[in-house]
Design a protein around this motif. Structure first.
Motif, mmCIF file in Angstrom:
data_model
loop_
_atom_site.group_PDB
_atom_site.id
_atom_site.type_symbol
_atom_site.label_atom_id
_atom_site.label_comp_id
_atom_site.label_asym_id
_atom_site.label_seq_id
_atom_site.Cartn_x
_atom_site.Cartn_y
_atom_site.Cartn_z
ATOM 1 N N ALA A 107 -4.585 2.851 3.881
ATOM 2 C CA ALA A 107 -5.890 3.076 4.512
ATOM 3 C C ALA A 107 -6.118 2.073 5.633
ATOM 4 N N ARG A 108 -5.723 0.815 5.398
ATOM 5 C CA ARG A 108 -6.027 -0.180 6.436
ATOM 6 C C ARG A 108 -5.203 0.068 7.690
ATOM 7 N N LEU A 109 -3.957 0.521 7.522
ATOM 8 C CA LEU A 109 -3.164 0.810 8.724
ATOM 9 C C LEU A 109 -3.707 2.047 9.443
ATOM 10 N N SER A 110 -4.185 3.010 8.668
ATOM 11 C CA SER A 110 -4.708 4.239 9.285
ATOM 12 C C SER A 110 -6.016 3.989 10.013
ATOM 13 N N ALA A 111 -6.698 2.896 9.660
ATOM 14 C CA ALA A 111 -8.027 2.639 10.232
ATOM 15 C C ALA A 111 -7.971 2.067 11.648
ATOM 16 N N HIS A 112 -6.864 1.452 12.013
ATOM 17 C CA HIS A 112 -6.832 0.747 13.308
ATOM 18 C C HIS A 112 -7.055 1.715 14.471
ATOM 19 N N THR A 169 4.975 9.038 7.683
ATOM 20 C CA THR A 169 5.205 9.346 6.266
ATOM 21 C C THR A 169 4.915 8.135 5.383
ATOM 22 N N ARG A 170 5.005 6.951 5.957
ATOM 23 C CA ARG A 170 4.749 5.764 5.124
ATOM 24 C C ARG A 170 3.443 5.069 5.491
ATOM 25 N N THR A 171 3.212 4.836 6.785
ATOM 26 C CA THR A 171 2.021 4.063 7.160
ATOM 27 C C THR A 171 0.728 4.821 6.852
ATOM 28 N N ALA A 172 0.779 6.164 6.816
ATOM 29 C CA ALA A 172 -0.450 6.904 6.496
ATOM 30 C C ALA A 172 -0.804 6.784 5.018
ATOM 31 N N ASP A 195 -0.194 0.106 14.353
ATOM 32 C CA ASP A 195 -0.192 0.199 12.894
ATOM 33 C C ASP A 195 0.395 1.478 12.318
ATOM 34 N N HIS A 196 0.963 2.339 13.162
ATOM 35 C CA HIS A 196 1.674 3.475 12.574
ATOM 36 C C HIS A 196 3.154 3.384 12.856
ATOM 37 N N TRP A 197 3.912 3.922 11.899
ATOM 38 C CA TRP A 197 5.356 3.980 12.013
ATOM 39 C C TRP A 197 5.755 5.437 12.176
ATOM 40 N N HIS A 198 6.341 5.740 13.316
ATOM 41 C CA HIS A 198 6.936 7.057 13.587
ATOM 42 C C HIS A 198 6.082 8.218 13.118
ATOM 43 N N THR A 199 6.620 9.035 12.200
ATOM 44 C CA THR A 199 5.922 10.276 11.857
ATOM 45 C C THR A 199 4.958 10.068 10.679
ATOM 46 N N ASP A 259 0.822 -1.220 0.000
ATOM 47 C CA ASP A 259 0.000 0.000 0.000
ATOM 48 C C ASP A 259 0.852 1.264 0.000
ATOM 49 N N THR A 260 2.135 1.122 0.364
ATOM 50 C CA THR A 260 2.929 2.322 0.641
ATOM 51 C C THR A 260 3.895 2.699 -0.478
ATOM 52 N N VAL A 261 3.897 1.927 -1.569
ATOM 53 C CA VAL A 261 4.901 2.192 -2.604
ATOM 54 C C VAL A 261 4.437 3.191 -3.672
#
Ligand code: MGD
Ligand code: MGD
Ligand code: SF4
Ligand code: MO
Length: 891
Positions: free
Chosen positions: A605-610, A599-602, A593-597, A52-54
């Motif tokens: 959508a599925r990681l942002s939903a948790h 920039t990638r996990t956002a 489900d988020h990584w640091h600031t 999802d992040t590429v």
């Protein structure tokens, strides 16, 4: 069909999982690499969502100079020129690099070489200062070198795993899954969690010690005293002093009081530790990020050294690393307090000889927090930041922002067009991202793995090592930076580790010095030290006598006397105690489900939903005392700043403490950058900041209205009048904004249209309002599709759930039956609402799981998995599913 599969490594945490990246036509999918020894095919929710992040949205694709697009020549000449001028006028210590454990080893190696060997300053520090530096310092004091002696297999072999200040279930999920799986095969295996919060990790522990923040030295000193009381002895240097210091605290009662934990719980832990030979103690940021960080590390190491539980199968202390290449950075010497290849400044002459460099840094440089203070004072006049976002991640981050704003010259190498830090650079250098870049990383168990590229570099992006070498050449250092590949750099790095190394440095890659380009391309995961005779073999295939899984097996250490040292440590509280004005201890850290600031996990959508919104966790008693309610908004403040976040009331939070995640920043929320609140006090030995303890206060955020917007296009709410609180949550085909304001507008319709940027006359606009009750609802339709909807109510609880509405953003016209429910915010058939997401891998919501539990009588995580797939891929959500089953059982 055109399919290629590339074996690479996950770019998130220090577990270092092997990933198979499959590119089929233009689509990317990922799966765990069964052949990688660290994960054996498993991935967590973040690893599973890598594809999802590429995408290239929001990427920095071209160099920029002073806000305009530039060519590489102009941008690189500017960096080399400005650095050169400032060095010529003010000397080498007037410039600095601030780098990151997210660089590859090869990038890191050339950055370190350029600063220390050619510019001649040690002013290169890394975000590992905020992360692992206490562990580094503790290892050096005890072992003589920064070495993690064990491997993940030890966590499986252990009969007791103690997790100290580590939310392993969320932050190192694949390691956690390995521990849990081993427990299923070994019913005697015990798990102890030491953390002020009852985290997802603590939920499944046999014993949880919810200790008062900052009291780990008290606890482990207490343990050391208890162990000696059981007749356990050691003749290692430092033992007598360490034990004397440990005994000063008193008996178990005194320890229990100091730590604020029930006596029986402390006693149970001590007994378990004393009787279990095969014990591994894993520690992470609850230990490192403290003004007593290094002492905490040594308090733990002391207990392992006293009991001789090190270098044995299933027995060792284990510093688990955060970033994918935190270890690689430490290996090349990326911290300002080390020189290179595990050598210090005493070895300056040797390193200079190896590099044949014009200069060499002869003393430690500035550590991260000091570095930004020196920038603020104007002593450091130029800084090049690579692969880190310090205006979010440093403590006292607003001060760091002022420092950068005042700095004469700021260059930033990043992949993203906008971050809080990128937005303040004079020169921006577009770096290749994961999937595009190629090199090596080292994980927590010393395994070196290849990150391999499988997508072309987009736009003008270049690899970090390539950018650094180009700047070095433009500064006149062509001789040392003629590298034409990552492989060539790796060989030089390997050669430096082996250079004049007669066994006094454990880090030795002599077996990789001759690695050909082809062998580098094919390199299998390999654990260091790599002696000449073991080179080229996969970890699993190593013969037993060349086993590097465990170090210090023979009891010989790289210290002057060849022995490990116990270190006497004195318990002390956090740098700043809570007070009447700041009565609560603010703790900060991570979510699953988020990584640091972000920039990638956002981008996913599925990681942002948790967990969609920034939050503060607070104990019910404190919530009562300070008048904040579950689900409402609150202002958390410290002497340095404030944050506006959602309240979660939970008895898992220790009374007197708050927890706010570190992830949200100015790109995703109006005001939730918790780094701006965090105390910049540091450990005097390691320089690591006290992110886990800042005196704070909390008060309700008195919003007059609450609402949310779902929109098919991103909105700009920053600075929007009347929107005092906003959070942006990227969705699948929509953007979700949670909003609130201190004052209600006179005309809702006009205000809302303004936010959405739509023209009153042409829009297909549905509207329902009950202004007396403070309710307003509207939807903007376009040719049957939903473009946006807005819901406003006086209380958050009066708003409908977002999940069903979000599901209408399919790109297809909204069906008539759904259109009827639209402004009600719920489907005609209530069964259609999945609820907030629990399982990120299969997108399974809370309501769906609860319904299945109730209707089908499911009573185990496995049964839920069978019925819904939830929890059957990465397993990261298993603790939450277990909690839902437990809750349902209680009702
Ligand atoms: N999902 C996710 N995973 C990640 C990351 C991420 O951003 N997101 N980042 C990676 C990185 S770089 C790192 S460094 C690791 C960090 O991994 P962890 O260290 O596991 O994560 P944190 O949440 O920072 O902190 C761990 C725990 O320390 C506890 N703690 C606070 N104060 C004390 C104390 O005084 N004593 C004790 N014993 N515990 C205390 C906190 O309550 C918290 O639960 O995670 C890595 N993995
Ligand atoms: N309050 C609080 N603050 C903390 C912590 C905490 O627990 N609490 N933890 C601390 C810890 S342990 C850590 S590790 C730090 C992490 O903090 P940061 O390092 O600041 O966080 P990231 O978001 O990972 O920043 C990485 C940046 O590099 C960019 N990037 C990604 N890949 C590449 C690449 O290959 N090349 C280049 N040039 N750029 C790239 C990303 O777009 C992003 O802007 O935060 C620290 N800050
Ligand atoms: S545990 Fe998850 S985030 Fe960490 S390396 Fe493995 S897949 Fe990546
Ligand atoms: Mo970290």
């Amino acid at each position: 069909m055109n399919t290629t599969t590339t074996r690479t490594t996950c770019p998130y945490c220090g577990v270092g999982c092997g990933v198979n990246a499959v590119v089929e036509n233009d689509a990317v999918r990922v799966a765990g690499d069964e052949a990688h020894p660290s994960n054996r095919g498993r991935l967590c929710s973040k690893g599973t969502a890598l594809a999802d992040t590429v995408g290239l949205n929001d990427r920095l694709l071209y160099p920029m100079v002073d806000g305009r697009r530039a060519g590489w020549d102009e941008a690189l000449d500017e960096v080399a020129g400005r650095f050169g001028e400032i060095i010529a006028e003010h000397g080498p210590d007037a410039v600095a690099f601030y780098v990151s454990g997210q660089l590859l080893t090869e990038d890191y190696y050339v950055a370190n070489k350029l600063m220390k060997g050619y510019i001649g300053s040690a002013n290169i520090d890394t975000n590992s200062r905020l992360c692992m530096s206490s562990a580094v310092a503790g290892h050096k004091r005890a072992f003589g070198e920064d070495v993690v002696p064990g491997c993940y297999e030890d966590l499986e072999l252990a009969d007791l795993v103690v997790l100290v200040g580590s939310n392993t279930a969320w932050c190192h999920p694949v390691v956690y899954q390995r521990i849990v799986a081993a427990g299923e095969d070994n019913p005697d295996k015990k798990l102890v969690v030491i953390d002020p919060r009852r985290t997802a990790t603590a939920e499944s522990a046999d014993l949880h010690l919810p200790l008062a923040p900052g009291t780990d030295v008290h606890l482990f000193n207490g343990l050391l005293a208890y162990l000696t009381g059981q007749g356990i002895e050691s003749d290692l240097p430092g033992t007598a002093e360490a034990v004397a210091e440990a005994r000063a605290l008193g008996d178990i009662d005194a320890v229990a009081t100091a730590c604020g934990v029930a006596r029986d719980t402390v006693a149970a832990f001590f007994e378990l530790f004393a009787k279990t030979e095969r014990t591994v103690t894993v520690f992470s940021q609850g230990v490192n990020q403290s003004s007593a960080g290094t002492d905490k590390v040594n308090a733990i190491l002391n207990c392992h050294l006293l009991t001789d539980r090190i270098g044995k199968p299933g027995a060792c202390p284990f510093s688990i690393t955060g970033q994918p290449n935190a270890m690689g950075g430490r290996e090349v010497g990326g911290l300002s307090s080390t020189l290179a290849a595990h050598m210090g400044f005493d070895d300056a002459e040797r390193v200079q000889r190896f590099w044949d460099s014009p200069r060499i840094a002869s003393a430690p440089g500035l550590k991260a927090v000091e570095l930004f203070e020196a920038i603020e004072r104007g002593e450091v006049k130029a800084v090049w930041i690579m692969a880190t976002n310090p205006l979010v991640s440093l403590p006292d981050a607003d001060r760091a922002r002022r420092a950068l704003e005042a700095c004469e010259f700021v260059a930033v190498s990043d992949c993203m067009r906008h971050t809080d830090t990128v937005d303040r650079a004079h020169v921006l250098l577009p770096a290749a991202a994961w999937a595009e870049k190629s090199g090596t990383v080292t994980n927590s168990e010393r395994i070196i793995s290849r990150q391999r590229s499988f997508l072309p570099m987009p736009g003008a992006a270049r690899a970090d090592w390539d950018i650094i070498c180009d700047v070095a050449r433009r500064m006149g250092f062509g001789d040392g930076f003629g590298f034409d590949s990552a492989a060539a750099i790796f060989r030089e790095h390997a050669a430096l580790t082996a250079f004049e190394n007669e066994g006094e440095r454990v880090l030795n890659l002599e077996g990789l010095v001759q690695l050909t380009d082809q062998a580098y391309d094919r390199l299998e995961p390999l654990r260091w030290p790599v002696r000449a005779e073991t080179a080229g073999r996969a970890v699993g295939a190593m013969p037993a006598q060349q086993d590097s899984r465990r170090l210090f097996v023979d009891g010989v250490y790289p210290t002057s006397d060849g022995k490990a040292h116990l270190v006497a440590v004195t318990p002390r509280g956090p740098a700043n105690a809570v007070s009447d004005q700041w009565p609560l201890a603010l703790n900060t850290g991570r979510i699953r489900d988020h990584w640091h600031t972000m920039t990638r996990t956002a981008k996913s959508a599925r990681l942002s939903a948790h967990i969609p919104e920034p939050f503060v966790e607070i104990h019910p008693t404190d919530a009562n005392r300070y008048g904040v309610a579950d689900g409402a908004l609150a202002t958390v403040s410290t002497v340095r700043g404030e944050a506006h976040v959602r309240v979660i009331v939970t008895d898992g939070q220790r009374e007197g403490t708050l927890f706010v995640p570190m992830h949200w920043n100015d790109q995703f929320a109006a005001r939730a950058r918790v780094g701006a609140l965090a105390n910049p006090a540091v450990c005097p030995i390691s320089g690591e900041p006290e992110f886990k303890h800042t005196p704070a206060a909390i008060a309700p955020f008195e919003a007059a209205w609450h609402g949310f917007i779902l929109a098919s296009r991103p909105l700009r709410l920053a600075g929007e009048r009347l929107v005092d609180y906003w959070v942006k949550v990227p969705g699948e085909r929509f953007y979700r904004y949670e909003v609130a304001g201190l004052q209600a507008p006179d005309d809702w319709a006009a205000t809302v249209r303004g936010w959405l940027g739509i023209d009153e006359r042409t829009a297909d606009w549905l509207e329902a309002s009950d202004l007396a009750a403070g309710r307003y609802r509207a939807a903007h339709m376009d040719a049957g599709h939903i473009e946006a909807c807005v819901f406003v109510a006086p209380e958050p609880a009066a708003l409908p759930e977002r999940s069903w509405l979000a599901g209408l953003f399919t790109g297809e016209p909204v069906e008539e039956a759904e259109r009827i429910g639209l402004l009600a915010g719920r489907p005609a058939d209530p069964g259609a609402d999945p609820g907030p997401q629990v399982c990120s891998c299969f997108g399974v919501g809370r309501n769906t799981i609860l319904r299945a539990i109730n209707e089908q009588g499911l009573d185990s995580v496995a049964a839920v998995g069978k019925a819904l797939d939830a929890g059957t891929n990465c397993g990261s959500c298993k603790p939450e599913i277990a909690a839902l089953i437990a809750d349902a059982g209680e009702e």
